[in-house]
Motif scaffolding. Structure first.
Motif, PDB file in Angstrom:
ATOM      1  N   GLU A 158      29.845  48.944  -4.631  1.00  0.00           N
ATOM      2  CA  GLU A 158      29.883  47.763  -5.491  1.00  0.00           C
ATOM      3  C   GLU A 158      30.294  46.516  -4.692  1.00  0.00           C
ATOM      4  OE1 GLU A 158      30.792  48.157  -9.520  1.00  0.00           O
ATOM      5  OE2 GLU A 158      31.377  50.247  -9.378  1.00  0.00           O
ATOM      6  N   ILE A 160      29.131  43.553  -4.266  1.00  0.00           N
ATOM      7  CA  ILE A 160      28.940  42.194  -4.768  1.00  0.00           C
ATOM      8  C   ILE A 160      29.407  42.043  -6.218  1.00  0.00           C
ATOM      9  CG2 ILE A 160      27.043  41.731  -3.173  1.00  0.00           C
ATOM     10  CD1 ILE A 160      25.072  42.211  -5.392  1.00  0.00           C
ATOM     11  N   ALA A 161      30.195  43.005  -6.680  1.00  0.00           N
ATOM     12  CA  ALA A 161      30.631  42.990  -8.082  1.00  0.00           C
ATOM     13  C   ALA A 161      31.519  41.789  -8.389  1.00  0.00           C
ATOM     14  CB  ALA A 161      31.363  44.284  -8.412  1.00  0.00           C
ATOM     15  N   ARG A 168      25.290  36.920  -6.751  1.00  0.00           N
ATOM     16  CA  ARG A 168      24.856  38.323  -6.751  1.00  0.00           C
ATOM     17  C   ARG A 168      23.348  38.410  -6.561  1.00  0.00           C
ATOM     18  NH1 ARG A 168      28.414  39.042 -11.140  1.00  0.00           N
ATOM     19  NH2 ARG A 168      26.665  39.238 -12.599  1.00  0.00           N
ATOM     20  N   GLU A 169      22.611  37.536  -7.222  1.00  0.00           N
ATOM     21  CA  GLU A 169      21.155  37.544  -7.062  1.00  0.00           C
ATOM     22  C   GLU A 169      20.760  37.244  -5.617  1.00  0.00           C
ATOM     23  OE1 GLU A 169      19.454  34.876  -9.844  1.00  0.00           O
ATOM     24  OE2 GLU A 169      20.122  35.979 -11.616  1.00  0.00           O
ATOM     25  N   ARG A 172      21.548  40.270  -3.368  1.00  0.00           N
ATOM     26  CA  ARG A 172      20.613  41.377  -3.540  1.00  0.00           C
ATOM     27  C   ARG A 172      19.407  41.203  -2.630  1.00  0.00           C
ATOM     28  NH1 ARG A 172      20.871  41.342  -9.645  1.00  0.00           N
ATOM     29  NH2 ARG A 172      18.741  40.577  -9.576  1.00  0.00           N
ATOM     30  N   LYS A 176      18.467  43.675   0.726  1.00  0.00           N
ATOM     31  CA  LYS A 176      17.169  44.331   0.859  1.00  0.00           C
ATOM     32  C   LYS A 176      16.488  43.909   2.158  1.00  0.00           C
ATOM     33  CE  LYS A 176      13.987  46.888  -1.260  1.00  0.00           C
ATOM     34  NZ  LYS A 176      14.217  48.246  -1.750  1.00  0.00           N
ATOM     35  N   TYR A 188      23.779  52.637  -1.997  1.00  0.00           N
ATOM     36  CA  TYR A 188      24.363  51.518  -2.741  1.00  0.00           C
ATOM     37  C   TYR A 188      24.869  52.011  -4.093  1.00  0.00           C
ATOM     38  CZ  TYR A 188      24.636  46.771  -4.677  1.00  0.00           C
ATOM     39  OH  TYR A 188      25.069  45.594  -5.235  1.00  0.00           O
ATOM     40  N   SER A 190      26.762  51.221  -7.744  1.00  0.00           N
ATOM     41  CA  SER A 190      27.110  50.172  -8.696  1.00  0.00           C
ATOM     42  C   SER A 190      27.052  50.722 -10.111  1.00  0.00           C
ATOM     43  CB  SER A 190      26.153  48.982  -8.565  1.00  0.00           C
ATOM     44  OG  SER A 190      26.472  47.972  -9.501  1.00  0.00           O
ATOM     45  N   ASP A 192      26.311  48.468 -12.319  1.00  0.00           N
ATOM     46  CA  ASP A 192      25.393  47.458 -12.851  1.00  0.00           C
ATOM     47  C   ASP A 192      23.969  47.960 -12.679  1.00  0.00           C
ATOM     48  OD1 ASP A 192      23.631  45.218 -13.115  1.00  0.00           O
ATOM     49  OD2 ASP A 192      25.324  43.871 -12.807  1.00  0.00           O
ATOM     50  N   GLU A 194      21.093  46.710 -13.474  1.00  0.00           N
ATOM     51  CA  GLU A 194      20.113  45.743 -12.987  1.00  0.00           C
ATOM     52  C   GLU A 194      20.129  45.654 -11.463  1.00  0.00           C
ATOM     53  OE1 GLU A 194      19.622  40.950 -13.128  1.00  0.00           O
ATOM     54  OE2 GLU A 194      19.948  41.957 -15.061  1.00  0.00           O
ATOM     55  N   GLU A 195      21.326  45.642 -10.882  1.00  0.00           N
ATOM     56  CA  GLU A 195      21.454  45.577  -9.419  1.00  0.00           C
ATOM     57  C   GLU A 195      20.758  46.759  -8.760  1.00  0.00           C
ATOM     58  OE1 GLU A 195      25.401  45.311  -7.947  1.00  0.00           O
ATOM     59  OE2 GLU A 195      25.825  43.430  -8.970  1.00  0.00           O
TER      60      GLU A 195
END
Length: 353
Positions: A158, A160-161, A168-169, A172, A176, A188, A190, A192, A194-195
């Protein structure tokens, strides 16, 4: 060859048992681990890194049994959620610390620092201490330290939590890109969804200390193997309707729906089951060839590019995700239709039919 392989690993705690866990991460793969909090995600990373030893099972690193291998001998870097930067060191000193510790020559240290600085765009903050940096800058320095070690795999817990949504965007995309450029195995973790879904090549969904499903993001989203997986993947979560399959195995009947839903792709005959419908697969208005029903509007949540409509079917709340902005009166009746191509049927044991 798999960069990391875990076979039937079990780790027992006083009030929780992790596993058995079986999974493999290919070289150059971005592998995500997703699940609710406190389900064992971080413990899996610790088993890979060597901070924990499994009570049962086996962990392999690049085809070699990791039992007895020190953390330093595994060739794996980890970025922790709290970043764990040395507060008394500058950004430069934090990045080159692992190289200094292993006694790397100055030429290698200089080359690795230049490479990391260029890739992460941190040259302008190398002189700062962590207290002088923003959250995003500290994140880049922590990543730089992990990349400088030139490990065969990266574990990210986590990382970038703690950043705001826009950062965060951005991170990501950076993660990558870095993973692809370095052809490293990334694991990775998380909570989250979506992440993990946005950047992973494959995803392991872990629930209650066990891996419930492994697949591409598209596979776990479009074909969840169980109600448990279907319930944690997707935002808003999937709508579930308990009911019964009619004897001719052609329809699913639910008191909440008030309509008969055609059953496709299962030979289930009679008995109870559950129908799952994602909010985006329920459309406002009637459409030809799709089951339709009447619902009563409860609340409307405009969220810019889409609108969440909370409606009532019988005694059950149904969530609908409608594109764009919609105007609906609370308390009014509304006809909706269900995309017959995207229905999910689960048996009495919760397993996908």
């Amino acid at each position: 060859m798999d960069a990391i392989k875990i076979t039937e690993a079990v780790k027992r705690y006083p009030e929780f048992t992790l596993g058995p866990i079986s999974m493999s991460v290919r070289q150059g793969e971005f592998f995500g681990i997703f699940g609710p909090p406190s389900t064992g995600k971080t413990s899996i990373l610790k088993l890979i890194l060597g901070l924990l030893s499994p009570d049962e099972g086996r962990v392999e690193i690049a085809g070699q049994d990791a039992a007895g291998l020190d953390v330093s001998a595994r060739g794996i870097s980890m970025v922790f959620q709290n970043l764990a930067l040395f507060p008394h060191m500058t950004g430069r000193e934090n990045i080159i610390f692992p190289l200094k510790e292993r006694g790397a020559p100055e030429a290698e240290i200089s080359n690795r620092l230049d490479m990391v600085s260029e890739v992460l765009h941190v040259s302008h903050i190398l002189h700062k201490n962590p207290a002088q940096m923003s959250g995003g800058e500290r994140q880049r320095i922590a990543l730089g330290r992990a990349f400088a070690a030139h490990s065969r795999a990266m574990l990210l817990d986590e990382p970038i939590a703690a950043l705001d949504a826009r950062l965060r965007e951005e991170m990501r995309v950076e993660l990558k890109r870095l993973q692809r450029e370095n052809n490293q195995a990334f694991v990775y973790v998380s909570h989250d969804e979506e992440e993990v879904m946005a950047i992973s090549d494959r995803v392991a969904v872990i629930i209650g200390g066990r891996i419930a499903q492994i697949g591409t993001p598209d596979e776990v989203y479009t074909e969840p193997c169980s109600i448990d997986v279907a319930g944690v993947i997707g935002s808003p979560p999937m709508n579930f309707f308990k009911g019964r399959f009619s004897d001719n195995a052609l329809h699913f009947e639910s008191d909440a729906l008030g309509t008969r839903i055609p059953v496709v792709g299962t030979t289930q005959k009679g008995g109870v089951g559950t129908l799952g419908v994602r909010p985006e697969d329920i459309w406002l208005g009637e459409t030809q060839g799709n089951p339709s029903l009447k619902v009563r509007i409860v609340t409307v949540e405009p969220l810019g590019g889409y609108t969440i409509v909370n409606a009532r079917a019988g005694k059950q709340i149904v969530k609908i995700r409608a594109p764009g902005q919609v105007v609906l009166e609370e308390g009014a009746w509304q006809s909706v239709s269900v995309d017959a191509r995207r229905l999910h049927f689960f048996g009495p044991d919760g397993v996908r039919l």
